[in-house]
Design an enzyme around this catalytic site. Structure first.
Site, PDB file in Angstrom:
ATOM      1  N   ASP A  38       3.052   1.882  -7.246  1.00 17.63           N
ATOM      2  CA  ASP A  38       2.788   2.315  -8.626  1.00 17.63           C
ATOM      3  C   ASP A  38       1.777   3.453  -8.632  1.00 17.63           C
ATOM      4  O   ASP A  38       0.602   3.243  -8.360  1.00 17.63           O
ATOM      5  CB  ASP A  38       2.221   1.137  -9.434  1.00 17.63           C
ATOM      6  CG  ASP A  38       1.884   1.546 -10.864  1.00 17.63           C
ATOM      7  OD1 ASP A  38       2.793   1.479 -11.717  1.00 17.63           O
ATOM      8  OD2 ASP A  38       0.741   1.961 -11.123  1.00 17.63           O
ATOM      9  N   TYR A  79      -3.308   9.974 -11.615  1.00 19.79           N
ATOM     10  CA  TYR A  79      -4.055   9.542 -10.420  1.00 19.79           C
ATOM     11  C   TYR A  79      -4.240  10.663  -9.399  1.00 19.79           C
ATOM     12  O   TYR A  79      -4.963  10.495  -8.415  1.00 19.79           O
ATOM     13  CB  TYR A  79      -3.365   8.343  -9.732  1.00 19.79           C
ATOM     14  CG  TYR A  79      -3.137   7.137 -10.608  1.00 19.79           C
ATOM     15  CD1 TYR A  79      -3.807   6.988 -11.821  1.00 19.79           C
ATOM     16  CD2 TYR A  79      -2.251   6.134 -10.235  1.00 19.79           C
ATOM     17  CE1 TYR A  79      -3.574   5.890 -12.636  1.00 19.79           C
ATOM     18  CE2 TYR A  79      -2.027   5.029 -11.039  1.00 19.79           C
ATOM     19  CZ  TYR A  79      -2.684   4.915 -12.243  1.00 19.79           C
ATOM     20  OH  TYR A  79      -2.453   3.826 -13.035  1.00 19.79           O
TER      21      TYR A  79
HETATM   22  N1  LIG Z   1      -1.174   1.674 -16.834  1.00 23.86           N
HETATM   23  C1  LIG Z   1      -2.491   1.771 -16.844  1.00 23.86           C
HETATM   24  O1  LIG Z   1      -3.085   2.240 -17.834  1.00 23.86           O
HETATM   25  C2  LIG Z   1      -3.276   1.303 -15.664  1.00 23.86           C
HETATM   26  C3  LIG Z   1      -4.671   1.131 -15.768  1.00 23.86           C
HETATM   27  C4  LIG Z   1      -5.361   0.681 -14.650  1.00 23.86           C
HETATM   28  C5  LIG Z   1      -4.679   0.410 -13.471  1.00 23.86           C
HETATM   29  N2  LIG Z   1      -3.337   0.607 -13.383  1.00 23.86           N
HETATM   30  C6  LIG Z   1      -2.574   0.335 -12.141  1.00 23.86           C
HETATM   31  O2  LIG Z   1      -2.925  -0.958 -11.671  1.00 23.86           O
HETATM   32  C7  LIG Z   1      -3.396  -0.870 -10.335  1.00 23.86           C
HETATM   33  C8  LIG Z   1      -4.432  -1.953 -10.039  1.00 23.86           C
HETATM   34  O3  LIG Z   1      -5.493  -1.915 -10.968  1.00 23.86           O
HETATM   35  P1  LIG Z   1      -6.987  -1.474 -10.586  1.00 23.86           P
HETATM   36  O4  LIG Z   1      -6.951  -0.574  -9.420  1.00 23.86           O
HETATM   37  O5  LIG Z   1      -7.570  -0.984 -11.841  1.00 23.86           O
HETATM   38  O6  LIG Z   1      -7.726  -2.839 -10.272  1.00 23.86           O
HETATM   39  P2  LIG Z   1      -7.500  -4.130  -9.333  1.00 23.86           P
HETATM   40  O7  LIG Z   1      -6.219  -4.026  -8.574  1.00 23.86           O
HETATM   41  O8  LIG Z   1      -7.727  -5.311 -10.191  1.00 23.86           O
HETATM   42  O9  LIG Z   1      -8.729  -4.045  -8.346  1.00 23.86           O
HETATM   43  C9  LIG Z   1      -8.856  -3.048  -7.378  1.00 23.86           C
HETATM   44  C10 LIG Z   1     -10.255  -3.135  -6.785  1.00 23.86           C
HETATM   45  O10 LIG Z   1     -10.455  -4.395  -6.147  1.00 23.86           O
HETATM   46  C11 LIG Z   1     -10.692  -4.211  -4.737  1.00 23.86           C
HETATM   47  N3  LIG Z   1      -9.860  -5.221  -4.051  1.00 23.86           N
HETATM   48  C12 LIG Z   1      -8.523  -5.186  -3.795  1.00 23.86           C
HETATM   49  N4  LIG Z   1      -8.107  -6.308  -3.185  1.00 23.86           N
HETATM   50  C13 LIG Z   1      -9.210  -7.086  -3.032  1.00 23.86           C
HETATM   51  C14 LIG Z   1      -9.413  -8.361  -2.472  1.00 23.86           C
HETATM   52  N5  LIG Z   1      -8.408  -9.055  -1.957  1.00 23.86           N
HETATM   53  N6  LIG Z   1     -10.679  -8.866  -2.492  1.00 23.86           N
HETATM   54  C15 LIG Z   1     -11.713  -8.171  -3.018  1.00 23.86           C
HETATM   55  N7  LIG Z   1     -11.569  -6.947  -3.587  1.00 23.86           N
HETATM   56  C16 LIG Z   1     -10.329  -6.405  -3.584  1.00 23.86           C
HETATM   57  C17 LIG Z   1     -10.277  -2.791  -4.417  1.00 23.86           C
HETATM   58  O11 LIG Z   1     -11.104  -2.218  -3.437  1.00 23.86           O
HETATM   59  P3  LIG Z   1     -10.562  -1.680  -2.021  1.00 23.86           P
HETATM   60  O12 LIG Z   1      -9.537  -0.636  -2.285  1.00 23.86           O
HETATM   61  O13 LIG Z   1     -11.792  -1.155  -1.392  1.00 23.86           O
HETATM   62  O14 LIG Z   1      -9.992  -2.885  -1.319  1.00 23.86           O
HETATM   63  C18 LIG Z   1     -10.513  -2.070  -5.755  1.00 23.86           C
HETATM   64  O15 LIG Z   1     -11.874  -1.703  -5.861  1.00 23.86           O
HETATM   65  C19 LIG Z   1      -3.946   0.556 -10.254  1.00 23.86           C
HETATM   66  O16 LIG Z   1      -4.118   0.973  -8.905  1.00 23.86           O
HETATM   67  C20 LIG Z   1      -2.897   1.302 -10.999  1.00 23.86           C
HETATM   68  O17 LIG Z   1      -1.748   1.515 -10.185  1.00 23.86           O
HETATM   69  C21 LIG Z   1      -2.622   1.031 -14.475  1.00 23.86           C
END
Ligand SMILES: NC(=O)c1ccc[n+]([C@@H]2O[C@H](COP(=O)([O-])OP(=O)(O)OC[C@H]3O[C@@H](n4cnc5c(N)ncnc54)[C@H](OP(=O)(O)O)[C@@H]3O)[C@@H](O)[C@H]2O)c1
Length: 264
Positions: free
Chosen positions: A38, A43
């Site tokens: 995704d 991004y």
């Molecule tokens: N449509 C929208 O408006 C929208 C908004 C926000 C996000 N998104 C999408 O959703 C995806 C995920 O959301 P997000 O990136 O906001 O947040 P998330 O997936 O909830 O959290 C990511 C964070 O948690 C850490 N992490 C990942 N796995 C972990 C684990 N097993 N244990 C501890 N920490 C962990 C990562 O760090 P490290 O990388 O250092 O592991 C990163 O800092 C985004 O990448 C994007 O593709 C979409």
């Protein structure tokens, strides 16, 4: 009418990763078994995602690739142009899913019409939306020729948007959760820790499995190999129904991202 192939229930979100880091994360994820990536124009890593897809030996047909229309590209002509640019950066002939990233007031209707046109051209196998809460979904229903295949929203036990989940289930729209593991901000919730002890799983694994049990596709982000594996392994067990129900009660309106209501 609906579009698209079946969507994996667990994929990789690539927000906030750039350059080599993004390329490597996608390659590591694909090697682990992830088949959903995704990304978004916003991004600024579509080129790197494209590079990774050029390098992998996994057939393109086995990978589900999503990108999104940026907030600055709304409107019919702009959306068509922005999609072409995304495809070029991704070095792809098609994406599996093209989403409206946010329901920006000025232009969201025209943008949806552009997405329908893109779908007809075959260059997006499916089209959908993100951050569409009920008022936006109902408005879309009033003018769309095609229903969205998927709605990507912030959705966690602490932001349990039951009414959106119900609407999507009733209308055959796949719900997908973003920021699913709250970027780690709720890992200290004692109720979550108790479940980690019960199942001998990590906080991320418990939360991701909750999504899977609800039939919600989820896209946690990590650029670390061990965490990519940890998150992927969330598919290897099942929470009991009563624990899923319990997690449904954690809701407290906690958000990582903006409330889409700002665009009403
Ligand atoms: N449509 C929208 O408006 C929208 C908004 C926000 C996000 N998104 C999408 O959703 C995806 C995920 O959301 P997000 O990136 O906001 O947040 P998330 O997936 O909830 O959290 C990511 C964070 O948690 C850490 N992490 C990942 N796995 C972990 C684990 N097993 N244990 C501890 N920490 C962990 C990562 O760090 P490290 O990388 O250092 O592991 C990163 O800092 C985004 O990448 C994007 O593709 C979409």
């Amino acid at each position: 009418m609906k579009s698209g192939n079946s969507i994996p229930l667990l994929g990789l979100g690539v927000y906030d990763m750039y350059h080599q880091e993004a390329e490597l994360a996608v390659l590591n994820a694909l090697a682990i078994g992830y088949r959903l990536i995704d990304t978004a124009s916003m991004y600024e890593n579509e080129v790197q995602i494209g590079n990774a897809l050029q390098q992998t030996t996994i057939p393109r047909s086995e990978i589900y690739l999503t990108t999104k229309l940026n907030n600055t590209d709304h409107g019919y002509d702009q959306a068509l142009r922005a999609f072409d640019e995304s495809l070029e950066k991704l070095q792809q002939d098609y994406v599996d899913l093209y989403l409206i990233h946010w329901p920006i007031k000025e232009g969201r209707k025209e943008s949806w019409k552009a997405l329908e046109k893109i779908y007809e051209s075959g260059r997006a196998k499916a089209i959908g939306v993100a951050n569409y809460t009920l008022p936006f979904l109902k408005e879309l229903e009033s003018y769309a020729n095609m229903a969205p295949t998927l709605n990507q929203i912030e959705f966690t036990p602490w932001l349990f948007q039951k009414e959106v989940l119900n609407y999507c289930q009733q209308n055959n729209i796949q719900l997908q959760s973003y920021s699913p593991i709250t970027r780690g901000q709720k890992f200290n919730d004692p109720r979550l820790i108790a479940l980690c002890e019960k199942y001998q799983k990590t906080p991320a694994q418990i939360i991701l499995n909750w999504n899977i049990q609800l039939g919600v596709s989820t896209i946690p982000k990590s650029s670390k190999k061990e965490r990519l594996q940890e998150n992927f392994d969330a598919q290897n067990f099942s929470l009991d129904a009563q624990d899923v129900e319990l997690m449904n009660t954690f809701n407290e309106g906690f958000r990582i991202c903006d409330d889409p209501a700002i665009f009403l």
